[in-house]
Each structure stands twice: as structure tokens, then as C-alpha cells.
Design a protein around this motif. Structure first.
Motif, short mmCIF file in Angstrom:
data_model
loop_
_atom_site.label_atom_id
_atom_site.label_comp_id
_atom_site.label_asym_id
_atom_site.label_seq_id
_atom_site.Cartn_x
_atom_site.Cartn_y
_atom_site.Cartn_z
N VAL A 48 -17.63 -26.23 82.00
CA VAL A 48 -17.36 -24.70 81.23
C VAL A 48 -19.14 -24.28 80.80
CG1 VAL A 48 -17.41 -24.58 78.37
CG2 VAL A 48 -15.75 -25.86 80.22
N LYS A 52 -18.49 -20.22 81.07
CA LYS A 52 -19.40 -19.51 80.71
C LYS A 52 -20.33 -18.28 81.22
CE LYS A 52 -18.15 -21.79 76.41
NZ LYS A 52 -17.41 -21.14 76.07
N ASN A 87 -10.82 -15.93 77.12
CA ASN A 87 -12.08 -17.29 77.41
C ASN A 87 -12.77 -16.65 76.58
OD1 ASN A 87 -13.28 -20.15 77.40
ND2 ASN A 87 -12.09 -19.98 79.46
N ASP A 91 -19.87 -20.39 72.53
CA ASP A 91 -19.32 -21.94 72.90
C ASP A 91 -19.34 -22.80 71.80
OD1 ASP A 91 -18.97 -24.05 74.29
OD2 ASP A 91 -20.83 -24.03 75.11
N SER A 93 -17.85 -25.20 68.86
CA SER A 93 -18.14 -26.88 69.23
C SER A 93 -16.17 -27.30 68.84
CB SER A 93 -18.18 -27.82 68.92
OG SER A 93 -18.40 -27.73 66.84
N GLN A 98 -11.62 -24.81 75.04
CA GLN A 98 -12.38 -25.28 75.95
C GLN A 98 -10.72 -26.61 76.48
OE1 GLN A 98 -15.78 -27.15 74.14
NE2 GLN A 98 -14.86 -26.89 72.82
N SER A 99 -9.48 -26.23 75.29
CA SER A 99 -8.73 -27.63 76.52
C SER A 99 -7.46 -26.59 76.80
CB SER A 99 -8.45 -28.49 75.45
OG SER A 99 -8.02 -27.30 74.04
N VAL A 102 -8.94 -25.37 80.74
CA VAL A 102 -10.28 -26.31 81.10
C VAL A 102 -9.67 -26.38 82.31
CG1 VAL A 102 -7.66 -28.17 80.92
CG2 VAL A 102 -10.32 -29.07 81.04
N PRO A 105 -11.94 -22.43 83.50
CA PRO A 105 -13.97 -22.24 82.45
C PRO A 105 -14.59 -20.81 82.40
CG PRO A 105 -14.32 -23.88 83.78
CD PRO A 105 -12.47 -23.92 84.28
N ILE A 277 -12.71 -34.07 74.62
CA ILE A 277 -13.35 -32.80 75.08
C ILE A 277 -15.02 -32.65 74.53
CG2 ILE A 277 -13.94 -30.15 75.41
CD1 ILE A 277 -10.36 -30.30 76.50
N ARG A 281 -18.64 -33.04 74.92
CA ARG A 281 -19.56 -31.17 75.40
C ARG A 281 -20.64 -31.34 74.28
NH1 ARG A 281 -17.76 -26.73 75.67
NH2 ARG A 281 -19.35 -25.99 76.95
#
Lengths: 370, 330
Positions: A48, A52, A87, A91, A93, A98-99, A102, A105, A277, A281
Motif C-alpha cells: 500500500v 500511494k 484509492n 493514509d 488508519s 485498505q481492504s 488490497v 493498492p 490490516i 499498517r
């Protein structure tokens, strides 16, 4: 706020001729561009983090306008998603993307938007009796990539002409310069996701501070835009009431509440696959610390009385600021609505009707509610 | 490739004591029990000759390490083996593949052994090729994340946890969760699982609670595992091991979700105070998330049902059965 850096571009062969591709690449001088076919970038990108900084320009094969998947068993608002990208360079949390993405990414921008947009507008206009609340901020941040994609240049003029739709641009950034430069205001809602300053600082990496977001909102309001706010995800922790109060106090200082079409509230909820995740992460994140249960829709969410307390407190706080803010809950049950908000739309169509009324109040839309 | 020629090499008798004892770089055996193999050799001898390499280090095992070990246990003096010589120009990768195919033809590799295979292959070929060809060969889904996971097992797990994995005493989900935490935490959790025999279904739940509580309470997982309360439960002589495991999970759950557990207790108390007639059960929705309770009435015939309904109507406390989720943690 961090500047988002694109270090690599994958360009699908089919996307090479798009004017949006050319425009984006012109904004990225010196960034290596690799031509790929199909899902060729998949094998090259697995993390991921590198995703980004990687842009994947492609044609979207599905329908650009889709109903928000919402969630079963809970009351949903009937939002429509304009699928411009998938996406996000931020970022957070807790971000569900994110899932969702996945295995892909990287930042996917759908460069055939310009060609497909007339079809979307035709579809909306072909149903004049219905109000379309359309947003681009479900699978990406609406404005984070705007300086590079110039989405607002493309979308604002077109949506402004529609009689039965509004376009909501939802962001956690301050990237509003292209909006402000535009002369279009009608049918456009600029929205910010808000949280407590602590959650923002700890959990919303890459996003603007709450103060900066509200200052950007103020600027937009002064320039004639209708505003929306989304307190989502609300996260309880020791001292949360004081912290969320600070955010509402900031709103009170900077924003004229009469120009706010709606404020939604949602508490942190997630598919079970997101938990490992987040642990991996974002090891310092505290969003998983609350008391969660498995909801009726298979998502994990806070135990009911905790959600009710969150919403009840926020409602009191916000209604003290202004009594008519178009408050609503995202993906909640009738019981939680009644217990925290003092009323309930009862069903998803009831909530749609309530929000459509807000649209008509603010924009004098001609559509009839569902 | 040399594999195609291996069967053309005629087995020849080799003195067992001349063969190097070490498993060598191609061995992919872990957690094996020699007993069945010894019994088989005793009965019919070695059906499939081991493959040895005759090089500067003497005779080393390419494939058949367990067979050689079994023969040594049986105090056999010689064994028929296929021998590859240094000047046969067989690469280490070919030796590795000889071993792999020799194993795949005769048995299922356990998960630790799969990790060993993949780790050894990684030295000789790109990951992409391993994912595409060798993961399916080992019965695994062809995905990079699977490769990473098995390499983690091989490289970062200690012998104790590898033994658990090889013996299938840990659920797949538990192994995955353990692979994401540090060695000291893994060891602490493994001790609990091992001592109290948490079953496959309970293991992931235990690990999940431990990780969450460590974060919420600001402690390490070994500190949580060494908690006096847990020790007391674990040493309660009035419980057997499955009961210990269940009681520990309940304790951790109450710490992790105090409001939910309190609500469940309150609901239980409400029902108990009601004194429901026999054959009538009231249940709450899972986690009180739904709005409606459910009642099940068991009855033989209409008259019985009427009596039970009349009994229900006579219950004084029934109208006071309220929302157990209101009230917060005790």
C-alpha cells in the motif's frame, strides 16, 4: 499537509489517447511512465505504501454512476457514487479502502471519465422526477488529486446545469484552489470529513488538520459554495467529548451554519478483514480499542449504547450551534436513530426523502422526492 | 534437467556408515516420526532407493534422509542408493527439485516443510516463478502473500511453534495471527495454548483478545499472559483443561468488552428473576444489536400451550423486561 508525490505512473494502453491522461501526465514532468496492458501493474505493486505514490491511469469498464452499496439491515441515504478514481493518497488508519483494494493498492484514475460523463448526465436528466445526490468521495478523496486531474474543471460546469442533481465533493484536504477559480457554484456541495483534533492528528495521516479543513470550508463558503460536513468515523476514547467539542467550537467560530446543507454522523465500522490490516499498517492506531460487536450486516461496529452516546452527544452539541443542520446518521438502525436523534426516518427511503428535501431547500431543485 | 535421468541410474550398495548424518541443504523434512517408516522397511525393505551425492565431502543425502535415518536405527550395514557424482554436473537446484519430487510422490508435506521448500527455492529462482509453479505444486493458492507467509514460518518461527504447525495443532488463522507478532509474544501465547489445550476454534479468539488487551491496557502480551488472574484460573483444580481454556477466554472477553459482558449478565439476571415456566425460553439478539427478543415455547398439545401462556401472563415481572444493554459496564 503533506504534498502527495507521484513517483511512478502506469498507463494502460487503452488509456493512452485520453485527454485526461495527457493532462495528468503534463502535471507530472519527469515522473517515469510505463505502458501496461490490462492489469499489468498488479504484479509490480504489492504494498500500500508504494501504491500511494503510484498512479495507474486506466479506462473504467463499468458504469460511472452507481448507487452507494450502503449496507444491509441498516438505514442508508441512497447516495450515488460517481466513480472517478479508486484509492486515496491520504493514509487514514481506519480507511476501509485498505481492504477493498488490497490487491490493487495504487491510485487508479479512470481517464475515460470525460468521454463517459455525457452518458451519466443523460441518465440523470432522463429521470427528472428523482433527485440524484452524487458524490465522488466514496472510493477516493474528491479533491486530493484535483491539482493534477483537474476533476473540478470537468465536473462543476456540467453538474451546475442539472436541475435534479447535486454534486458533493468530499475531502480531508485544503486543495480548493481550482474550485475557487471556477465560476460555478449551483448544485455543488463542498464537504469536509471532520473528527476530533486528536483522531485527526493520530489517525488521518496525510490529511489537513481540522483547523485547516475548517478554514478551507470557510473560504469556500465565503466564495458562495454550499457546505456539508461528515463526522465519520466518530471514535470514543478518554476525553472524546472535550475533543469533539473543540471541533464544533471551531465550526461555530468560522462557519455560518445557515450555509450547511447537512452534517452526517457515523461511528467507526469495518469489515473483519480490515482489522489485521490496521494492526499491521498502523500499529500505533487506537481505533481498534473500543468495544465492538458483530453488526447485523456482518460489519464490526461499536456496541449499541456506545454508538447512541456518541450520536446523542454530537447531536446536542451541533444543535446548540444551530437547530437546522440537516443532521443524519450513516448506516444506523431505526432504534439507534430514535434513541440518539429523537426521531427516525424509519427506512432508507425515509432518509432519502429527508435529504432530498434538504437539497430542494438549498438549491430549489425541481425533482420530486422518492 | 537431471530429474529425467535419475531412474536410469542403477542403485548400488553403499555402506550406511559412509553416509553423512546431516540433513544437508536439500532436506525438507520436519517434525517426522520414524516409527512407521522403520516398520515398513523392516517388513519389505527400502522400495525407493535414496539419492546420494558423492563429492568432496563424501556421500551426502540429496533425497531420502528419513530412509537413511531409519536404516541407521535398524542398524543396517548397507543400503541400495542411486549415486550422483560430482562430474555428473548436477546443479544444486536440480538436487533440490529431485528431493521435492521424490517427496511429493510419496507423502504430503506439512506446512513447515512447505516453508522449507519455498525458502530453498527462493535462493535459485525468481519469486514470480515460485508463485506460479511451485505454490500450486504444494497445494497452495498461487499468490505472493502465500509465499511470504510460508517464508515467514520457515525463517522467523522457532522450533516449538514450528512443531505445533507441523503437527496441525494450530489453526491456520492462529498461525497467520502469530506470524504478525513478536517472538516473545508468540511464545507466551503458545505456552497458554499448549498448557491449556485451547481448541482450534478458541485459538484465534485468544490471540485476538491478547493483542487487543495489550494495546488497550498498555501492557505486553507476555505480561497479560502472566496475569495473576489468568494463572489462578489456569491452576483451578476444580476445572479440567477445556474448562480452564473456556474460563480464560471468558475472563479476557470481560476485560475486552466490559459493557457487552455486563449487558449479557444483566439480561441473564432479568430472566432469572422472571422465573419463566418450564419449556419457555427467551433469548436476546446477538450482542443486543437487533431490537427484538425471541421467545420459544415448547409444548405437547394445545392445552399445554394454553397453560404455558396463562403461566406467562401471571408472571409479575414480565412487563418490566427491558433493555439489558442500557446501563454500561459494572
Amino acid at each position: 499537509m503533506n504534498a502527495f508525490t507521484i513517483k511512478k505512473v502506469f498507463q494502460d494502453k487503452e488509456a493512452a489517447t485520453s485527454s485526461l491522461t495527457r493532462r495528468i501526465l503534463a502535471q507530472l514532468p519527469g515522473v517515469p511512465v510505463q505502458s501496461v496492458e490490462g492489469e499489468g501493474a498488479d504484479e509490480k505493486l504489492t504494498s500500500v505504501e508504494s501504491g500511494k505514490e503510484t498512479l495507474y491511469l486506466e479506462n473504467y469498464k463499468g458504469d460511472f454512476l452507481k448507487p452507494c452499496p450502503g449496507t444491509r439491515e441498516y438505514i442508508c441515504c441512497g447516495y450515488q457514487i460517481l466513480n472517478i478514481a479508486a484509492n486515496c493518497p491520504l493514509d487514514c488508519s481506519y480507511c476501509i479502502l485498505q481492504s477493498y483494494f488490497v490487491h490493487q493498492p495504487y491510485l487508479r484514475v479512470f481517464v475515460n471519465l470525460e468521454e463517459q460523463l455525457p452518458g451519466v448526465l443523460d441518465l440523470i436528466e432522463s429521470q427528472p422526477g428523482r433527485i440524484f445526490r452524487v458524490g465522488t468521495g466514496e472510493f477516493t478523496d474528491s479533491l486530493a488529486l484535483d491539482p493534477m486531474t483537474h476533476w473540478s474543471d470537468m465536473l462543476l460546469p456540467r453538474f451546475s446545469t442539472l436541475k435534479n442533481a447535486v454534486l458533493e465533493l468530499k475531502t480531508k484536504t485544503t486543495r480548493i484552489s481550482r474550485l475557487l477559480a471556477s465560476r460555478y457554484r449551483d448544485r455543488i456541495i463542498v464537504s469536509w470529513s471532520l473528527n476530533s483534533p486528536q483522531i485527526s492528528a493520530r489517525e488521518e495521516k496525510g490529511s489537513a488538520s481540522i483547523r485547516k479543513r475548517i478554514e478551507a470550508a470557510k473560504q469556500c463558503q465565503l466564495e458562495g459554495f454550499v457546505l456539508g460536513f461528515h463526522f465519520d468515523p466518530l471514535v470514543p476514547y478518554p476525553g472524546w467529548k472535550d475533543d469533539y467539542t473543540r471541533t464544533v467550537e471551531l465550526l461555530d467560530r468560522e462557519i455560518d451554519p445557515r450555509g450547511v446543507i447537512w452534517i452526517s454522523m457515523g461511528s467507526f465500522r469495518f469489515m473483519p478483514a480490515l482489522k489485521p490490516i490496521i494492526r499491521r499498517r498502523h500499529p500505533k492506531s487506537s481505533v481498534l480499542n473500543g468495544e465492538f460487536i458483530l453488526g447485523l450486516d456482518g460489519k464490526i461496529r461499536y456496541f449499541k449504547p456506545i454508538r447512541i452516546e456518541l450520536y446523542y452527544f454530537m447531536r446536542q452539541l451541533l444543535e446548540t450551534w444551530h437547530p437546522d443542520l440537516g443532521l443524519y446518521l450513516c448506516m444506523e438502525s431505526d432504534e439507534v436513530w430514535r434513541s440518539s436523534m429523537g426521531w427516525s426516518p424509519k427506512t432508507s427511503s425515509g432518509l432519502r426523502e429527508y435529504l432530498d428535501q434538504r437539497v430542494m431547500k438549498f438549491f430549489n431543485a425541481t425533482g420530486q422526492t422518492a | 534437467m537431471y530429474q529425467n535421468k535419475i531412474t536410469e541410474i542403477a542403485p548400488r550398495k553403499v555402506a550406511i556408515n559412509d553416509i553423512d548424518d546431516s540433513p544437508g541443504p536439500f532436506c525438507m523434512s520436519f517434525g517426522f516420526d520414524l516409527g512407521p517408516l522403520i516398520r515398513s522397511i523392516r517388513q519389505v525393505g527400502v522400495v525407493n532407493p535414496p539419492i546420494l551425492k558423492n563429492g568432496s565431502e563424501g556421500l551426502t543425502v540429496i533425497a531420502g534422509y528419513r530412509r537413511i535415518m531409519a536404516l541407521k536405527k535398524l542398524k543396517a550395514e548397507t543400503a541400495a542408493c542411486r549415486i550422483i557424482f560430482e562430474n555428473d554436473d548436477v546443479s544444486p537446484l536440480e538436487c533440490l527439485l529431485l528431493n521435492l519430487h521424490d517427496n511429493l510422490g510419496t507423502r504430503n508435506l506439512n506446512d513447515v516443510e512447505k516453508g522449507m521448500v519455498l525458502s530453498r527455492l527462493e535462493a535459485w529462482m525468481p519469486r514470480k516463478e515460485i508463485v506460479k509453479i511451485y505454490l500450486p505444486l504444494l497445494g497452495l493458492r498461487s499468490h505472493e502473500s502465500n509465499l511470504r507467509f510460508f517464508l515467514e514460518i520457515e525463517r522467523f518461527f522457532d522450533v516449538k511453534i514450528k512443531t505445533f504447525v507441523a503437527e496441525g495443532r494450530l489453526s491456520w488463522q492462529a498461525v497467520k495471527m502469530l506470524s504478525k507478532i513478536d517472538a516473545a509474544s508468540r511464545s507466551a501465547i503458545l505456552n497458554l495454548i499448549s498448557n491449556l489445550r485451547f481448541n482450534i476454534n478458541q485459538q484465534a479468539q485468544l490471540i485476538d483478545y491478547m493483542i487487543d488487551l495489550a494495546k488497550i491496557e498498555g501492557k505486553s502480551i507476555p505480561q497479560i499472559a502472566a496475569d495473576e488472574e489468568l494463572k489462578t484460573i489456569g491452576s483451578d483444580v476444580h476445572m479440567n483443561r477445556p474448562q480452564h481454556a473456556k474460563a480464560i477466554l471468558n475472563n479476557l472477553r470481560a476485560r475486552r468488552n466490559p459493557s457487552v459482558v455486563s449487558a449479557e449478565k444483566r439480561f441473564k439476571g432479568m430472566l432469572s428473576d422472571l422465573n419463566l415456566p418450564d419449556g419457555i425460553q427467551i433469548t436476546a439478539p446477538p450482542f443486543f444489536e437487533g431490537e427484538y427478543y425471541k421467545m420459544v415455547v415448547s409444548f405437547r398439545e394445545g392445552e399445554d400451550l394454553k397453560n404455558k401462556i396463562a403461566g406467562l401472563n401471571r408472571l409479575k415481572g414480565l412487563s418490566k423486561l427491558g433493555h439489558a444493554w442500557k446501563g454500561g459496564p459494572e
